[in-house]
Design a protein around this motif. Structure first.
Motif, PDB file in Angstrom:
ATOM      1  N   VAL A  47       0.835  -1.195   0.000  1.00  0.00           N
ATOM      2  CA  VAL A  47       0.000   0.000   0.000  1.00  0.00           C
ATOM      3  C   VAL A  47       0.872   1.248   0.000  1.00  0.00           C
ATOM      4  O   VAL A  47       0.648   2.195  -0.766  1.00  0.00           O
ATOM      5  N   GLU A  48       1.877   1.250   0.850  1.00  0.00           N
ATOM      6  CA  GLU A  48       2.798   2.398   0.919  1.00  0.00           C
ATOM      7  C   GLU A  48       3.480   2.628  -0.424  1.00  0.00           C
ATOM      8  O   GLU A  48       3.619   3.764  -0.887  1.00  0.00           O
ATOM      9  N   LYS A  49       3.896   1.541  -1.084  1.00  0.00           N
ATOM     10  CA  LYS A  49       4.548   1.652  -2.385  1.00  0.00           C
ATOM     11  C   LYS A  49       3.600   2.227  -3.429  1.00  0.00           C
ATOM     12  O   LYS A  49       3.976   3.105  -4.219  1.00  0.00           O
ATOM     13  N   ILE A  50       2.356   1.756  -3.443  1.00  0.00           N
ATOM     14  CA  ILE A  50       1.371   2.259  -4.403  1.00  0.00           C
ATOM     15  C   ILE A  50       1.172   3.756  -4.216  1.00  0.00           C
ATOM     16  O   ILE A  50       1.144   4.533  -5.181  1.00  0.00           O
ATOM     17  N   PHE A  51       1.054   4.200  -2.967  1.00  0.00           N
ATOM     18  CA  PHE A  51       0.840   5.617  -2.716  1.00  0.00           C
ATOM     19  C   PHE A  51       2.062   6.451  -3.099  1.00  0.00           C
ATOM     20  O   PHE A  51       1.926   7.578  -3.579  1.00  0.00           O
ATOM     21  N   GLU A  52       3.241   5.920  -2.911  1.00  0.00           N
ATOM     22  CA  GLU A  52       4.450   6.633  -3.333  1.00  0.00           C
ATOM     23  C   GLU A  52       4.478   6.801  -4.849  1.00  0.00           C
ATOM     24  O   GLU A  52       4.871   7.855  -5.369  1.00  0.00           O
ATOM     25  N   VAL A  53       4.045   5.771  -5.568  1.00  0.00           N
ATOM     26  CA  VAL A  53       3.975   5.854  -7.031  1.00  0.00           C
ATOM     27  C   VAL A  53       2.966   6.919  -7.449  1.00  0.00           C
ATOM     28  O   VAL A  53       3.235   7.743  -8.332  1.00  0.00           O
ATOM     29  N   VAL A  54       1.812   6.915  -6.819  1.00  0.00           N
ATOM     30  CA  VAL A  54       0.778   7.895  -7.150  1.00  0.00           C
ATOM     31  C   VAL A  54       1.283   9.312  -6.893  1.00  0.00           C
ATOM     32  O   VAL A  54       1.069  10.224  -7.702  1.00  0.00           O
ATOM     33  N   GLN A  55       1.971   9.500  -5.800  1.00  0.00           N
ATOM     34  CA  GLN A  55       2.527  10.813  -5.487  1.00  0.00           C
ATOM     35  C   GLN A  55       3.572  11.233  -6.529  1.00  0.00           C
ATOM     36  O   GLN A  55       3.611  12.400  -6.956  1.00  0.00           O
ATOM     37  N   SER A  56       4.388  10.299  -6.977  1.00  0.00           N
ATOM     38  CA  SER A  56       5.386  10.592  -8.020  1.00  0.00           C
ATOM     39  C   SER A  56       4.720  11.010  -9.318  1.00  0.00           C
ATOM     40  O   SER A  56       5.168  11.941  -9.994  1.00  0.00           O
ATOM     41  N   VAL A  57       3.641  10.324  -9.671  1.00  0.00           N
ATOM     42  CA  VAL A  57       2.904  10.653 -10.891  1.00  0.00           C
ATOM     43  C   VAL A  57       2.342  12.068 -10.800  1.00  0.00           C
ATOM     44  O   VAL A  57       2.428  12.855 -11.757  1.00  0.00           O
ATOM     45  N   ALA A  58       1.793  12.426  -9.653  1.00  0.00           N
ATOM     46  CA  ALA A  58       1.243  13.774  -9.479  1.00  0.00           C
ATOM     47  C   ALA A  58       2.338  14.830  -9.582  1.00  0.00           C
ATOM     48  O   ALA A  58       2.116  15.910 -10.144  1.00  0.00           O
ATOM     49  N   ARG A  59       3.510  14.527  -9.057  1.00  0.00           N
ATOM     50  CA  ARG A  59       4.620  15.494  -9.128  1.00  0.00           C
ATOM     51  C   ARG A  59       5.038  15.764 -10.565  1.00  0.00           C
ATOM     52  O   ARG A  59       5.601  16.816 -10.867  1.00  0.00           O
ATOM     53  N   GLU A  60       4.785  14.821 -11.453  1.00  0.00           N
ATOM     54  CA  GLU A  60       5.133  14.995 -12.866  1.00  0.00           C
ATOM     55  C   GLU A  60       4.098  15.821 -13.620  1.00  0.00           C
ATOM     56  O   GLU A  60       4.245  16.078 -14.812  1.00  0.00           O
TER      57      GLU A  60
END
Length: 247
Positions: free
Chosen positions: A181-194
């Motif tokens: 779950v933590e990994k998925i949320f980190e990915v989502v946050q990275s996508v938003a930063r882009e």
């Protein structure tokens, strides 16, 4: 992956008095919501509040019974779901919705089915592999044999191959172990930063609010509260109703 199109000219997405019904039951009752480019916004609430219905309406999967959806300043009510995808609205549905009999590589390519820019597709594939290294490791594996977390990563990767401007995520943490779950949320946050705008529906309200810049609280088809993730985390009503804490 997605071009950073940050702008102060206006919201990327606006819902105006949005109404959606199943048969005679009004599931979404005139909500108002907006997202600006590059925002990560969460929508929280109890089961049956209307959250998934809202995402499906934005993606064009469900028809409206009233109100308007404005995307990049244009009213898109009559635009079909496949055309909304072409315009940059990608939905990762609850339950992931992958093609279980296709390989991981084939699933990813399906995400880019409407694109003709081969060089861009290859570049986006490499970016997905960087974001989701486990997906690269499983490229030739049949998708239905992946673990739940791997399937969720694949579903997100496939959506990113459409090069979305707006990514709609429905319950990405459902059924996953805490570390995944933590990994998925980190990915989502990275996508938003882009620069990809993200609207996240999530039962894990605490985690969603910790990661999101803003949040909306939905109950019985209506939006009852909005604010920054930090402010909603501190709200006594939110803490009691959605974080399992005594009021």
């Amino acid at each position: 992956m997605a071009t950073d199109t940050r702008s102060t000219s206006g919201p990327l997405l606006q819902l105006r008095e949005l109404r959606v019904a199943y048969g005679g039951i009004q599931a979404v009752k005139g909500i108002e919501l907006e997202l600006r480019t590059g925002e990560l916004v969460c929508l929280i609430g109890a089961n049956g509040a209307g959250k998934t219905t809202t995402l499906n309406a934005i993606a064009g999967v469900l028809p409206l019974t009233g109100g308007d959806i404005l995307y990049a300043g244009e009213r898109i009510n009559p635009v079909p779901a496949h055309e909304r995808l072409r315009r940059g609205i990608a939905l990762v549905p609850e339950g992931r919705g992958i093609f279980t009999r296709l390989t991981v590589a084939e699933n990813l390519r399906m995400g880019a089915y409407s694109r003709k820019d081969r060089a861009g597709i290859e570049a986006d594939l490499e970016r997905v592999y960087t974001l989701l290294p486990r997906v690269r490791e499983r490229l030739h594996q049949v998708a239905g044999t992946l673990s739940g977390g791997e399937q969720q990563m694949l579903a997100i990767g496939r959506a990113l191959l459409s090069r979305p401007r707006l990514l709609l995520l429905d319950e990405p943490s459902m059924g996953l172990a805490p570390l995944l779950v933590e990994k998925i949320f980190e990915v989502v946050q990275s996508v938003a930063r882009e620069g990809v705008t993200v609207l996240l529906v999530e039962q894990n309200a605490r985690l969603a609010l910790e990661f999101a810049g803003r949040g909306y609280v939905m109950a019985s088809g209506r939006l009852i509260l909005t604010g920054s993730g930090e402010a909603l985390l501190a709200d006594p009503g939110v803490r009691a109703a959605y974080l399992g804490e005594a009021g």
